[in-house]
Design an enzyme around this catalytic site. Structure first.
Site, short mmCIF file in Angstrom:
data_model
loop_
_atom_site.label_atom_id
_atom_site.label_comp_id
_atom_site.label_asym_id
_atom_site.label_seq_id
_atom_site.Cartn_x
_atom_site.Cartn_y
_atom_site.Cartn_z
CB ILE A 1 -8.88 -64.32 22.43
CG1 ILE A 1 -7.59 -64.99 21.89
CG2 ILE A 1 -9.28 -64.90 23.78
CD1 ILE A 1 -7.68 -66.46 21.62
CG ASN B 1 -2.50 -59.06 28.87
OD1 ASN B 1 -2.94 -59.89 28.07
ND2 ASN B 1 -3.23 -58.01 29.25
CE1 TYR C 1 -2.44 -55.77 18.55
CE2 TYR C 1 -2.70 -57.28 16.70
CZ TYR C 1 -2.74 -57.03 18.07
OH TYR C 1 -3.08 -58.06 18.94
CB SER D 1 3.74 -53.38 17.61
OG SER D 1 2.43 -53.95 17.69
CE LYS D 2 0.24 -57.39 20.24
NZ LYS D 2 0.46 -57.53 21.71
#
Ligand SMILES: NC(=O)c1ccc[n+]([C@@H]2O[C@H](COP(=O)([O-])OP(=O)(O)OC[C@H]3O[C@@H](n4cnc5c(N)ncnc54)[C@H](O)[C@@H]3O)[C@@H](O)[C@H]2O)c1
Length: 274
Positions: A198, A94, A166, A169-170
């Site tokens: 979120i 996570n 980011y 990487s995702k």
């Protein structure tokens, strides 16, 4: 309190569990019947809070200290957990970080990002996910309790974003999910989910960072067909489903949990700031 049995008797390890979606995921795993839950983070004080919440929800819990920038820490985290729990059935990768957590927010473009920021984000968001899968694999292969890996990707890995390290990487986590699904098939399933925006400390800090709150809100959830921030529990339930035997024919999947962001190309005219 138990709300279901999606993870009945599974031995579950959650990274980045001190806050946000990781905390919610650890608690939801307990509510869904997981027997033993390992929680890891670098934030010891907040991890204590998560441990209490997990214990209140009826699971046995073990705190493991691991800095995901260290391969040694990751190996020890996995081995310590498997030793304590007698095995490992579900690995939830996570933890994740944003480029601007390590630099001036004005220096997060492809032209301005510092090399060490790129490396740090890649180490935590990508290399650590690979390392954790690598060290967990022998335990997952030995599991007879529906073993799987569930990785946190992002809609920022599906479409362009303003954060270079980011976003890349995702995207790579999505591809790593597929590659690991191939390598570990058929016994171990590997999936990921792609949250939209979120409500967590990560997104709240981002929302608070600008002077024009409406512009921030529009950029964060003006593109959600369901026009609000998602809730950590909505993501946690999805992650638990992917890890559960209910998802027994799903592997190599990148599942959006994004209020419909990826389903259209629009932006709402008005966004309420709640
Ligand atoms: N919040 C969102 O809107 C959103 C959207 C899409 C994807 N995601 C992804 O979901 C995951 C969880 O996001 P969140 O919003 O709950 O994040 P968060 O920032 O609230 O929590 C992340 C946790 O990771 C821990 N962590 C950071 N660096 C670490 C390290 N080196 N070693 C160990 N632990 C470390 C932090 O201490 C923290 O507890 C991340 O992978 C994130 O990229 C979040």
């Amino acid at each position: 309190m138990k709300v279901g049995n999606l993870l009945g008797d599974k031995r579950v390890l959650v990274t980045g569990a001190a806050r946000g979606m990781g905390r919610e995921l650890a608690v939801e795993a307990a509510r869904q019947g997981a027997a033993r839950i390992g929680i890891t983070d670098i934030d010891a004080a907040e991890l204590d809070v998560t441990a209490s919440l997990v214990a209140e929800s009826g699971a046995q819990v073990r705190q493991l200290r691991a800095d995901l920038r260290s391969t040694t820490d990751i190996r020890e985290m996995v081995e310590e957990f498997a030793g304590w729990a007698g095995g490992l059935d579900t690995l939830f990768n996570n933890a994740g970080v944003l480029d601007h957590m390590f630099t001036d927010p004005d220096r997060t473009g492809v032209e301005t990002l510092a090399e060490e920021v790129w490396d740090t984000v890649m180490d935590i968001n990508l290399k650590a996910v690979w390392s954790a899968i690598k060290f967990a694999a022998p335990h997952l292969r030995a599991s007879e309790r529906g073993p799987s890996v569930v990785n946190a990707a992002s809609v920022a890995g599906l479409a362009g974003t303003h954060m270079p390290a980011y976003g890349v990487s995702k995207s790579a986590v999505i591809q790593l999910t597929r590659v690991a699904a191939v390598n570990l098939a058929p016994h171990v399933r590997v999936n990921c989910y792609c949250p939209g925006s979120i409500r967590t400390p990560m997104s709240e800090a981002h929302l608070a960072a600008g002077t024009d709150k409406l512009a921030r809100a529009r950029s964060m959830y003006g593109t959600h067909l369901i026009p609000r921030l998602g809730l950590p529990v909505e993501v946690a339930r999805t992650a638990c489903f992917l890890a559960s035997d209910e998802a027994s024919f799903l592997t190599g999947v990148a599942l959006p949990v994004d209020g419909g962001t990826m389903a259209w190309r629009g932006v709402h005219d008005s966004v309420a700031i709640d």
